[in-house]
Design a protein around this motif. Structure first.
Motif, PDB file in Angstrom:
ATOM      1  N   PRO A 252       0.777  -1.164   0.012  1.00  0.00           N
ATOM      2  CA  PRO A 252       0.037   0.126  -0.054  1.00  0.00           C
ATOM      3  C   PRO A 252       0.818   1.288  -0.228  1.00  0.00           C
ATOM      4  O   PRO A 252       2.015   1.244   0.394  1.00  0.00           O
ATOM      5  CB  PRO A 252      -0.742  -0.188   1.108  1.00  0.00           C
ATOM      6  N   PHE A 253       0.371   2.383  -0.676  1.00  0.00           N
ATOM      7  CA  PHE A 253       1.094   3.521  -0.673  1.00  0.00           C
ATOM      8  C   PHE A 253       1.218   4.094   0.497  1.00  0.00           C
ATOM      9  O   PHE A 253       0.242   4.258   1.358  1.00  0.00           O
ATOM     10  CB  PHE A 253       0.305   4.507  -1.795  1.00  0.00           C
ATOM     11  N   ASP A 254       2.430   4.474   1.119  1.00  0.00           N
ATOM     12  CA  ASP A 254       2.560   5.233   2.265  1.00  0.00           C
ATOM     13  C   ASP A 254       3.277   6.710   2.217  1.00  0.00           C
ATOM     14  O   ASP A 254       4.394   6.481   1.643  1.00  0.00           O
ATOM     15  CB  ASP A 254       3.330   4.307   3.195  1.00  0.00           C
ATOM     16  N   PRO A 255       2.478   7.461   2.245  1.00  0.00           N
ATOM     17  CA  PRO A 255       3.133   9.092   1.973  1.00  0.00           C
ATOM     18  C   PRO A 255       4.213   9.621   3.029  1.00  0.00           C
ATOM     19  O   PRO A 255       4.960  10.345   2.798  1.00  0.00           O
ATOM     20  CB  PRO A 255       1.883   9.908   2.482  1.00  0.00           C
ATOM     21  N   ALA A 256       4.355   8.576   4.054  1.00  0.00           N
ATOM     22  CA  ALA A 256       5.493   8.722   5.025  1.00  0.00           C
ATOM     23  C   ALA A 256       6.873   8.369   4.634  1.00  0.00           C
ATOM     24  O   ALA A 256       7.910   8.677   5.090  1.00  0.00           O
ATOM     25  CB  ALA A 256       5.206   8.281   6.311  1.00  0.00           C
ATOM     26  N   THR A 257       6.761   7.545   3.532  1.00  0.00           N
ATOM     27  CA  THR A 257       8.090   6.837   3.007  1.00  0.00           C
ATOM     28  C   THR A 257       8.073   7.009   1.440  1.00  0.00           C
ATOM     29  O   THR A 257       8.938   6.474   0.583  1.00  0.00           O
ATOM     30  CB  THR A 257       8.128   5.291   3.254  1.00  0.00           C
ATOM     31  N   CYS A 258       7.337   8.093   0.889  1.00  0.00           N
ATOM     32  CA  CYS A 258       7.277   8.247  -0.661  1.00  0.00           C
ATOM     33  C   CYS A 258       8.313   9.239  -1.134  1.00  0.00           C
ATOM     34  O   CYS A 258       8.204   9.489  -2.492  1.00  0.00           O
ATOM     35  CB  CYS A 258       5.789   8.650  -0.922  1.00  0.00           C
ATOM     36  N   GLN A 259       9.086   9.896  -0.350  1.00  0.00           N
ATOM     37  CA  GLN A 259      10.092  10.880  -0.884  1.00  0.00           C
ATOM     38  C   GLN A 259      10.961  10.491  -1.757  1.00  0.00           C
ATOM     39  O   GLN A 259      11.629   9.449  -1.665  1.00  0.00           O
ATOM     40  CB  GLN A 259      10.646  11.743   0.490  1.00  0.00           C
ATOM     41  N   GLY A 260      11.497  11.435  -2.525  1.00  0.00           N
ATOM     42  CA  GLY A 260      12.636  11.014  -3.542  1.00  0.00           C
ATOM     43  C   GLY A 260      12.204  11.245  -5.072  1.00  0.00           C
ATOM     44  O   GLY A 260      11.051  11.006  -5.479  1.00  0.00           O
ATOM     45  N   GLY A 261      13.202  11.473  -5.853  1.00  0.00           N
ATOM     46  CA  GLY A 261      13.200  11.203  -7.457  1.00  0.00           C
ATOM     47  C   GLY A 261      12.560  12.665  -7.914  1.00  0.00           C
ATOM     48  O   GLY A 261      12.409  13.603  -7.321  1.00  0.00           O
ATOM     49  N   THR A 262      12.568  12.589  -9.441  1.00  0.00           N
ATOM     50  CA  THR A 262      12.399  13.688  -9.980  1.00  0.00           C
ATOM     51  C   THR A 262      10.865  13.707 -11.041  1.00  0.00           C
ATOM     52  O   THR A 262      10.968  12.496 -11.402  1.00  0.00           O
ATOM     53  CB  THR A 262      13.306  14.280 -10.865  1.00  0.00           C
ATOM     54  N   LEU A 263      10.128  14.238 -10.653  1.00  0.00           N
ATOM     55  CA  LEU A 263       8.670  14.046 -11.329  1.00  0.00           C
ATOM     56  C   LEU A 263       8.874  14.879 -12.815  1.00  0.00           C
ATOM     57  O   LEU A 263       9.194  16.129 -12.670  1.00  0.00           O
ATOM     58  CB  LEU A 263       7.624  14.460 -10.600  1.00  0.00           C
ATOM     59  N   THR A 264       8.477  14.447 -13.792  1.00  0.00           N
ATOM     60  CA  THR A 264       8.361  14.982 -15.206  1.00  0.00           C
ATOM     61  C   THR A 264       6.963  15.297 -15.652  1.00  0.00           C
ATOM     62  O   THR A 264       6.161  14.369 -15.432  1.00  0.00           O
ATOM     63  CB  THR A 264       9.281  14.237 -15.968  1.00  0.00           C
ATOM     64  N   VAL A 265       6.673  16.565 -15.854  1.00  0.00           N
ATOM     65  CA  VAL A 265       5.172  16.952 -16.381  1.00  0.00           C
ATOM     66  C   VAL A 265       5.222  17.409 -17.684  1.00  0.00           C
ATOM     67  O   VAL A 265       6.080  18.565 -18.176  1.00  0.00           O
ATOM     68  CB  VAL A 265       4.871  18.013 -15.228  1.00  0.00           C
ATOM     69  N   LEU A 266       4.652  16.589 -18.482  1.00  0.00           N
ATOM     70  CA  LEU A 266       4.501  16.949 -19.992  1.00  0.00           C
ATOM     71  C   LEU A 266       3.318  17.673 -20.388  1.00  0.00           C
ATOM     72  O   LEU A 266       2.107  16.928 -20.262  1.00  0.00           O
ATOM     73  CB  LEU A 266       5.028  15.716 -20.680  1.00  0.00           C
ATOM     74  N   ASN A 267       3.198  18.742 -20.645  1.00  0.00           N
ATOM     75  CA  ASN A 267       1.904  19.565 -21.057  1.00  0.00           C
ATOM     76  C   ASN A 267       1.794  20.106 -22.467  1.00  0.00           C
ATOM     77  O   ASN A 267       2.846  20.548 -22.911  1.00  0.00           O
ATOM     78  CB  ASN A 267       1.711  20.651 -19.808  1.00  0.00           C
ATOM     79  N   GLN A 268       0.547  20.312 -22.981  1.00  0.00           N
ATOM     80  CA  GLN A 268       0.570  21.000 -23.940  1.00  0.00           C
ATOM     81  C   GLN A 268       0.070  22.518 -23.715  1.00  0.00           C
ATOM     82  O   GLN A 268       0.643  23.452 -24.539  1.00  0.00           O
ATOM     83  CB  GLN A 268      -0.687  20.414 -24.770  1.00  0.00           C
ATOM     84  N   GLY A 269      -0.243  22.792 -22.784  1.00  0.00           N
ATOM     85  CA  GLY A 269      -0.491  24.306 -22.468  1.00  0.00           C
ATOM     86  C   GLY A 269       0.732  25.210 -22.107  1.00  0.00           C
ATOM     87  O   GLY A 269       1.149  24.504 -21.391  1.00  0.00           O
ATOM     88  N   GLY A 270       0.731  26.257 -22.589  1.00  0.00           N
ATOM     89  CA  GLY A 270       1.933  26.813 -22.214  1.00  0.00           C
ATOM     90  C   GLY A 270       1.897  27.719 -20.877  1.00  0.00           C
ATOM     91  O   GLY A 270       0.799  27.938 -20.388  1.00  0.00           O
ATOM     92  N   ILE A 271       2.900  27.766 -20.256  1.00  0.00           N
ATOM     93  CA  ILE A 271       2.907  28.233 -18.798  1.00  0.00           C
ATOM     94  C   ILE A 271       2.919  29.864 -19.213  1.00  0.00           C
ATOM     95  O   ILE A 271       3.928  30.528 -18.969  1.00  0.00           O
ATOM     96  CB  ILE A 271       4.186  27.762 -18.180  1.00  0.00           C
ATOM     97  N   THR A 272       1.791  30.351 -19.297  1.00  0.00           N
ATOM     98  CA  THR A 272       1.551  31.696 -19.474  1.00  0.00           C
ATOM     99  C   THR A 272       1.916  32.819 -18.209  1.00  0.00           C
ATOM    100  O   THR A 272       2.204  33.835 -18.262  1.00  0.00           O
ATOM    101  CB  THR A 272       0.334  32.000 -20.333  1.00  0.00           C
ATOM    102  N   HIS A 273       1.359  32.257 -17.078  1.00  0.00           N
ATOM    103  CA  HIS A 273       1.481  33.042 -15.789  1.00  0.00           C
ATOM    104  C   HIS A 273       1.650  32.198 -14.570  1.00  0.00           C
ATOM    105  O   HIS A 273       1.228  31.137 -14.560  1.00  0.00           O
ATOM    106  CB  HIS A 273       0.186  33.738 -15.499  1.00  0.00           C
TER     107      HIS A 273
END
Length: 562
Positions: free
Chosen positions: A30-51
């Protein structure tokens, strides 16, 4: 509100269902938020970061990416399914205390909240953040406060009027009081908007503030290139104890914007290198990937399925003939083939047939009704009969639609509607309007067509932000930006809206909103077509990609890549 991601754009329960896989299925660990730290999350988006200024973001529930940077008085509950449709305390200790018939709302701040430099967050910081959102130099945020706050209609923000808003009081560093000009039982929902994020006045740089906004959330900005990229790293002064709803698992989050959605989905499927740790917040699964989904498919284990409360519909302009005749509107409602519309939008995985304006979600107050039964594929003979009795046989009409299919109201759906009406003896001439100006044309009574394809999504999961802009006669705007396309103004309906707004019990309000939807539905001012379903892929190393009921997509603040 058109559904868009608006950076381009808006007590921990450990459940076995919030899982070890991605979409909520239970695994051996089971997922445990107390032990989930670490790594790099990559976010791939079509919308431009305008603001990246909280004053300029139109997001409810803090949005997805904005919620990593900005805490607000309240936030969405961040739980799977229906439980995720409720607000929860964030900077505040509770959802607020109403008084004076919900015309006054009082909030008390937590004691353990700080900015990214360790400075304590005060009520004055929250007030200043809200006041900035009124500045004409910072357009784009949600407009509700200008209408709701007493005496706020003409306020021009702290740069021009540094005396501030009298309707927001801060009697001490931990208390903030809002004085409203009318009862608003939904205020705890509105308090999730990024306009309620605190801004330290000494760090404000006006329009340049967004280049490096001061974080109150689990991450801070390392780099930001407008419309291109955003890199977030941990805020060293944030603590999970002060913010138990955000797990903040990854050490680093790298967002790339402006990508083609087909490319995004292919990268998520392939999962090469960093893409194994990748997600998207705005590229729903495309036709090629949908074809690969099914029982036993390996890809099925990397799909998040949710529903953002949104409706696609046909909007009549009854000020134009022949739509001033309710019998014409009713006949066309009988004629519609919702199966062909669903197929035009991508099939049942991403679209569901609707006969009600409110989508089928209890939080909104959904009550099923179908006053003009078209069945799955339309009732053209019934439509022909009604039109003949009304003296409108051989009718020719125009249908406006966007010139591309990106928003689900383009040529494919228009062609499906055209064919359905043809079966009822109605000729439809299609009028394509550029997507960039579509709202300008259809939202101005002087240029509004007689019939147009439309989309409406809720700013928060309640019937109010769904029905009020579209059916409240006091919301009609003749100069442009109008959403009440029927130009419908019934004093009795307006009064019922006011009565529901005064309710602070969400369940009681939901029942009334559903009844009001059913009441208005008898008038055939719109033809509901479909409700939105959301299917998002994620990388093979991503865990706890569980959709909530507020936005229908997974929450970046709870995802792990470890």
């Amino acid at each position: 509100m058109r559904r868009s991601v608006s950076v381009g754009l808006v007590v921990v329960l450990l459940l076995a269902g919030c899982d070890g896989g991605g979409d909520g299925g239970t695994t051996s660990a089971p997922f445990d938020p107390a032990t989930c730290q670490g790594g790099t999350l990559t976010v791939l988006n079509q919308g431009g970061i305008t603001h990246l200024d909280p004053a300029r973001l139109y997001t409810s529930g803090g949005g997805n990416i904005p919620s990593l940077l900005f805490r607000t008085l309240t936030t969405r509950n961040r739980l799977p399914g229906e439980a995720g449709t409720t607000p929860a305390p964030d900077l505040a200790t509770d959802l607020g205390t109403p008084s004076d018939g919900a015309r006054t709302w009082t909030y008390h701040l937590r004691d353990d909240i700080v900015f990214e430099d360790g400075t304590p967050i005060t009520a004055a910081d929250v007030k200043y953040g809200i006041e900035r959102s009124f500045a004409p130099e910072l357009p784009g945020g949600a407009p509700y406060l200008r209408d709701w706050l007493t005496g706020a209609a003409g306020y021009q923000g702290p740069y021009k009027q540094p005396e501030g808003l009298a309707a927001i009081e801060t009697p001490d560093e931990k208390t903030i009081v809002f004085k409203l000009r009318k009862p608003e039982g939904d205020f705890p929902y509105l308090a999730t908007a990024t306009q309620f994020a605190p801004v330290p006045k000494a760090k404000d740089r006006g329009a340049d503030y967004e280049n490096h906004p001061v974080s109150s959330g689990p991450y801070r900005v390392e780099s930001y290139a407008k419309k291109k990229s955003l890199v977030l790293v941990r805020n060293p002064h944030w603590s999970w104890q002060s913010d138990p709803l955000r797990y903040a698992c990854p050490d680093r989050i790298e967002v790339t914007a402006g990508l083609d959605p087909a490319v995004i989905n292919q990268r998520l499927v392939t999962g090469a290198g960093p893409d194994a740790n990748a997600v998207t917040t705005d590229a729903v699964v495309g036709p090629e990937q949908l074809a690969q989904l099914g029982a036993g498919s390996a890809l099925d284990g990397r799909v998040s399925r949710g529903e953002f409360p949104a409706t696609y519909y046909l909007a009549f302009n009854p000020t134009k003939k022949p739509f001033d005749d309710p019998r014409v509107r009713e006949a066309l409602a009988y004629a519609i083939n919702r199966t062909s519309v669903v197929n035009a939008q991508g099939g049942t995985a991403v679209s569901g047939a609707s006969t009600t304006f409110l989508p089928p979600q209890p939080a909104l107050g959904y009550q099923p009704y179908d006053y003009f039964p078209a069945g799955a594929t339309g009732a053209p003979e019934q439509a022909r009969k009604i039109l003949a009795e009304a003296g409108h046989s051989g009718l020719t009409i125009e249908l406006a639609h966007e010139n591309d299919d990106a928003n689900g109201i383009g040529p494919k759906v228009a062609a499906a509607v055209q064919e359905a009406f043809k079966q009822a003896g109605v000729t439809v001439d299609l009028v394509a309007i550029d997507s960039a100006t579509y709202r300008d044309v259809t939202g101005k009574p002087a240029t509004q067509p007689g019939l147009s394809l439309q989309y409406w999504g809720a700013d928060w999961p309640s019937g109010g932000p769904f029905l009020i802009p579209v059916f409240d006669g006091r919301q009609i705007i003749t100069a442009g930006g109008n959403f009440n396309l029927a130009q419908y103004d019934d004093p009795a309906v307006n009064a019922e809206i006011d009565a529901i707004n005064a309710l602070t019990d969400p369940s009681a309000a939901a029942a009334r909103w559903g009844a009001l939807d059913a009441r208005i539905g008898k008038l055939a001012l719109v033809i509901p077509l479909t409700h939105e379903k959301d299917v998002y892929l994620y990388g093979r190393n991503v865990r706890n990609a569980v959709p909530d009921g507020w936005r229908g997509q997974y929450d970046l603040a709870r995802i792990s890549v470890k």
